[in-house]
Design an enzyme around this catalytic site. Structure first.
Site, PDB file in Angstrom:
ATOM      1  N   LYS A  90       0.849  -1.247  -0.183  1.00  0.00           N
ATOM      2  CA  LYS A  90      -0.115  -0.058   0.116  1.00  0.00           C
ATOM      3  C   LYS A  90       0.714   1.198  -0.191  1.00  0.00           C
ATOM      4  O   LYS A  90       0.719   1.997  -0.972  1.00  0.00           O
ATOM      5  CB  LYS A  90      -1.011   0.006   1.335  1.00  0.00           C
ATOM      6  CG  LYS A  90      -1.759  -1.267   1.427  1.00  0.00           C
ATOM      7  CD  LYS A  90      -2.668  -1.124   2.402  1.00  0.00           C
ATOM      8  CE  LYS A  90      -2.138  -1.292   3.814  1.00  0.00           C
ATOM      9  NZ  LYS A  90      -1.521  -2.671   3.931  1.00  0.00           N
ATOM     10  N   ARG A 114      -9.463  -0.023   8.808  1.00  0.00           N
ATOM     11  CA  ARG A 114      -8.680  -1.397   9.135  1.00  0.00           C
ATOM     12  C   ARG A 114      -9.881  -2.167  10.059  1.00  0.00           C
ATOM     13  O   ARG A 114      -9.314  -3.405  10.348  1.00  0.00           O
ATOM     14  CB  ARG A 114      -7.707  -0.979  10.143  1.00  0.00           C
ATOM     15  CG  ARG A 114      -6.261  -1.867   9.680  1.00  0.00           C
ATOM     16  CD  ARG A 114      -5.153  -1.131  10.430  1.00  0.00           C
ATOM     17  NE  ARG A 114      -3.949  -1.995  10.110  1.00  0.00           N
ATOM     18  CZ  ARG A 114      -2.897  -1.403   9.540  1.00  0.00           C
ATOM     19  NH1 ARG A 114      -3.199  -0.084   8.966  1.00  0.00           N
ATOM     20  NH2 ARG A 114      -1.870  -2.040   9.506  1.00  0.00           N
ATOM     21  N   ARG A 129      11.582  -5.248   4.968  1.00  0.00           N
ATOM     22  CA  ARG A 129      11.146  -3.998   4.696  1.00  0.00           C
ATOM     23  C   ARG A 129      12.401  -2.945   5.314  1.00  0.00           C
ATOM     24  O   ARG A 129      12.843  -3.340   6.613  1.00  0.00           O
ATOM     25  CB  ARG A 129       9.906  -3.645   5.168  1.00  0.00           C
ATOM     26  CG  ARG A 129       9.589  -2.048   5.071  1.00  0.00           C
ATOM     27  CD  ARG A 129       7.879  -1.904   5.086  1.00  0.00           C
ATOM     28  NE  ARG A 129       7.479  -2.348   6.083  1.00  0.00           N
ATOM     29  CZ  ARG A 129       5.967  -2.394   6.465  1.00  0.00           C
ATOM     30  NH1 ARG A 129       5.264  -1.924   5.399  1.00  0.00           N
ATOM     31  NH2 ARG A 129       5.501  -2.625   7.451  1.00  0.00           N
ATOM     32  N   ARG A 145      11.611  -1.242  10.898  1.00  0.00           N
ATOM     33  CA  ARG A 145      10.289  -1.021  11.775  1.00  0.00           C
ATOM     34  C   ARG A 145      10.591  -1.981  13.078  1.00  0.00           C
ATOM     35  O   ARG A 145      10.534  -3.038  12.892  1.00  0.00           O
ATOM     36  CB  ARG A 145       9.214  -0.940  11.120  1.00  0.00           C
ATOM     37  CG  ARG A 145       8.763   0.412  10.583  1.00  0.00           C
ATOM     38  CD  ARG A 145       7.672   0.458   9.449  1.00  0.00           C
ATOM     39  NE  ARG A 145       6.349  -0.479  10.224  1.00  0.00           N
ATOM     40  CZ  ARG A 145       5.146  -0.489   9.706  1.00  0.00           C
ATOM     41  NH1 ARG A 145       5.041   0.162   8.525  1.00  0.00           N
ATOM     42  NH2 ARG A 145       4.210  -0.955  10.241  1.00  0.00           N
ATOM     43  N   ARG A 162       0.024  -9.390  13.483  1.00  0.00           N
ATOM     44  CA  ARG A 162      -0.655  -8.329  12.528  1.00  0.00           C
ATOM     45  C   ARG A 162      -1.393  -9.145  11.304  1.00  0.00           C
ATOM     46  O   ARG A 162      -2.460  -8.762  11.239  1.00  0.00           O
ATOM     47  CB  ARG A 162       0.566  -7.766  12.059  1.00  0.00           C
ATOM     48  CG  ARG A 162       1.280  -6.480  13.107  1.00  0.00           C
ATOM     49  CD  ARG A 162       2.361  -6.042  12.713  1.00  0.00           C
ATOM     50  NE  ARG A 162       2.352  -5.105  11.539  1.00  0.00           N
ATOM     51  CZ  ARG A 162       3.379  -4.941  10.824  1.00  0.00           C
ATOM     52  NH1 ARG A 162       4.421  -5.360  10.922  1.00  0.00           N
ATOM     53  NH2 ARG A 162       3.029  -3.863   9.705  1.00  0.00           N
TER      54      ARG A 162
HETATM   55  P1  ADP Z   1       2.205  -1.857   3.132  1.00  0.00           P
HETATM   56  O1  ADP Z   1       2.174  -0.426   3.165  1.00  0.00           O
HETATM   57  O2  ADP Z   1       1.035  -2.278   2.657  1.00  0.00           O
HETATM   58  O3  ADP Z   1       2.514  -2.466   4.750  1.00  0.00           O
HETATM   59  P2  ADP Z   1       4.576  -1.738   2.106  1.00  0.00           P
HETATM   60  O4  ADP Z   1       4.393  -0.708   0.662  1.00  0.00           O
HETATM   61  O5  ADP Z   1       5.385  -0.918   3.011  1.00  0.00           O
HETATM   62  O6  ADP Z   1       3.595  -2.555   2.313  1.00  0.00           O
HETATM   63  O7  ADP Z   1       5.519  -3.032   1.351  1.00  0.00           O
HETATM   64  C1  ADP Z   1       6.003  -3.814   2.246  1.00  0.00           C
HETATM   65  C2  ADP Z   1       7.415  -4.405   1.626  1.00  0.00           C
HETATM   66  O8  ADP Z   1       7.352  -5.114   0.630  1.00  0.00           O
HETATM   67  C3  ADP Z   1       8.560  -3.089   1.336  1.00  0.00           C
HETATM   68  O9  ADP Z   1       9.566  -3.693   1.643  1.00  0.00           O
HETATM   69  C4  ADP Z   1       8.406  -3.251  -0.069  1.00  0.00           C
HETATM   70  O10 ADP Z   1       9.584  -2.666  -0.636  1.00  0.00           O
HETATM   71  C5  ADP Z   1       8.027  -4.485  -0.664  1.00  0.00           C
HETATM   72  N1  ADP Z   1       7.093  -4.563  -1.811  1.00  0.00           N
HETATM   73  C6  ADP Z   1       5.954  -3.513  -2.105  1.00  0.00           C
HETATM   74  N2  ADP Z   1       5.473  -3.949  -3.190  1.00  0.00           N
HETATM   75  C7  ADP Z   1       5.963  -5.290  -3.617  1.00  0.00           C
HETATM   76  C8  ADP Z   1       6.093  -6.000  -4.977  1.00  0.00           C
HETATM   77  N3  ADP Z   1       4.896  -5.842  -5.794  1.00  0.00           N
HETATM   78  N4  ADP Z   1       6.964  -6.956  -4.870  1.00  0.00           N
HETATM   79  C9  ADP Z   1       7.827  -7.291  -4.060  1.00  0.00           C
HETATM   80  N5  ADP Z   1       8.035  -6.500  -2.941  1.00  0.00           N
HETATM   81  C10 ADP Z   1       7.271  -5.309  -2.743  1.00  0.00           C
HETATM   82  P1  AMP Z   2       0.903   0.235   9.255  1.00  0.00           P
HETATM   83  O1  AMP Z   2       1.933   1.248   9.088  1.00  0.00           O
HETATM   84  O2  AMP Z   2      -0.045   0.590   8.424  1.00  0.00           O
HETATM   85  O3  AMP Z   2       1.375  -1.015   9.159  1.00  0.00           O
HETATM   86  O4  AMP Z   2       0.402   0.200  10.818  1.00  0.00           O
HETATM   87  C1  AMP Z   2       1.219   0.151  11.693  1.00  0.00           C
HETATM   88  C2  AMP Z   2       0.458  -0.019  12.940  1.00  0.00           C
HETATM   89  O5  AMP Z   2      -0.230   1.016  13.423  1.00  0.00           O
HETATM   90  C3  AMP Z   2      -0.562  -1.113  12.855  1.00  0.00           C
HETATM   91  O6  AMP Z   2      -0.196  -2.545  13.264  1.00  0.00           O
HETATM   92  C4  AMP Z   2      -1.480  -0.440  14.193  1.00  0.00           C
HETATM   93  O7  AMP Z   2      -1.012  -0.950  15.540  1.00  0.00           O
HETATM   94  C5  AMP Z   2      -1.491   0.812  13.902  1.00  0.00           C
HETATM   95  N1  AMP Z   2      -2.447   1.269  12.865  1.00  0.00           N
HETATM   96  C6  AMP Z   2      -2.431   1.800  11.871  1.00  0.00           C
HETATM   97  N2  AMP Z   2      -3.540   2.152  11.146  1.00  0.00           N
HETATM   98  C7  AMP Z   2      -4.485   1.767  12.097  1.00  0.00           C
HETATM   99  C8  AMP Z   2      -5.727   1.838  12.131  1.00  0.00           C
HETATM  100  N3  AMP Z   2      -6.465   2.234  10.934  1.00  0.00           N
HETATM  101  N4  AMP Z   2      -6.609   1.384  13.068  1.00  0.00           N
HETATM  102  C9  AMP Z   2      -5.796   0.861  14.157  1.00  0.00           C
HETATM  103  N5  AMP Z   2      -4.457   0.933  14.186  1.00  0.00           N
HETATM  104  C10 AMP Z   2      -3.731   1.379  13.328  1.00  0.00           C
END
Ligand code: ADP
Ligand code: AMP
Length: 217
Positions: free
Chosen positions: A13, A88, A127, A160, A171
């Site tokens: 995302k 969420r 990541r 992270r 998660r």
């Molecule tokens: P989200 O925001 O949904 O938690 P991220 O955008 O942070 O996910 O992506 C999670 C990890 O996967 C990051 O390290 C990113 O570089 C990697 N990633 C994202 N899209 C792809 C893809 N299409 N193929 C492989 N790795 C990806």
């Molecule tokens: P993310 O960066 O989206 O992976 O979110 C990291 C963490 O933030 C999650 O595991 C939750 O603990 C908290 N969080 C983010 N968005 C929400 C949401 N919409 N509702 C509740 N907790 C959230």
């Protein structure tokens, strides 16, 4: 255009939002980023959110819905926004609907980035994020040009604290139990667009464009 990005943690995302911001010229609103900024700044919100985040649990709806309500009322959201990580759970989706109805500004689409759950652990544990500008990398799938250094701003990359194997398991359980039902919520409203997230980052972006009726290749 008002868009919601759905998908498991690690589905891509935030990565896709980086491109969508440039293509659509809309603000990217990530509740996870907002909580991490609050923690970094040592605010009361950050203090409260941290324990939930470290445990891989959802931050309570009262806090989360409140910060989104404030944020989407800001002037830069007048033409729309890209919501990432919110809603969420179904209660948050319902709260968002009420907020947007009050503003007479309904959602245009909910894009669901679909990735098999067995691929998620590798994505999350690999990541890395820039501590200064938040750009997202992956040690294997999207590595920076220079190890440990952000391509965009030169900042240091970090892992992270919730991207450990133990927290990731929690998660994913939270996702399956509480967040996945949001997909059905938007399907019923005719807003859901499924996007195959299990392909190269550039290809996912093209698929996102197609889902929005735009041609980006
Ligand atoms: P989200 O925001 O949904 O938690 P991220 O955008 O942070 O996910 O992506 C999670 C990890 O996967 C990051 O390290 C990113 O570089 C990697 N990633 C994202 N899209 C792809 C893809 N299409 N193929 C492989 N790795 C990806
Ligand atoms: P993310 O960066 O989206 O992976 O979110 C990291 C963490 O933030 C999650 O595991 C939750 O603990 C908290 N969080 C983010 N968005 C929400 C949401 N919409 N509702 C509740 N907790 C959230």
């Amino acid at each position: 255009m008002r868009i919601v990005l759905l998908g498991a943690p690690g589905a891509g995302k935030g990565t896709q939002a980086e491109s969508l911001v440039k293509k659509l010229n809309l603000p990217h609103i990530s509740t996870g980023d907002m909580f991490r900024a609050a923690i970094k700044n040592g605010t009361a919100l950050g203090l409260e959110a941290k324990s939930y985040m470290d445990a891989g649990k959802l931050v309570p709806d009262e806090l989360t819905v409140g910060i989104i309500k404030e944020r989407i009322s800001e002037p830069d959201c007048k033409e729309g926004f890209i919501l990432d990580g919110f809603p969420r759970n179904v209660a948050q989706a319902e709260a968002l609907e009420v907020m947007l109805a009050e503003q007479n500004a309904p959602l245009d689409a909910a894009l669901n980035i679909d990735v098999p759950l067995e691929k998620i652990v590798t994505r999350l544990t690999g990541r890395r994020m820039c501590k200064d500008c938040g750009t997202i990398f992956h040690i294997a799938f999207n590595p920076p040009k220079e190890e440990g250094k952000c391509d965009a701003c030169g900042g240091a990359l970090y892992q992270r604290s919730d991207d450990t194997v133990e927290t990731v398991t929690n998660r994913l359980n939270v996702y399956t139990e509480q967040t996945a039902p949001v997909i059905g919520f938007y399907a019923e409203k005719g807003l859901l667009r499924d996007v195959n997230g299990d392909q190269d980052i550039d290809k996912v972006m093209i698929a996102m464009g197609e889902a929005l009726g735009q041609q980006w290749n």
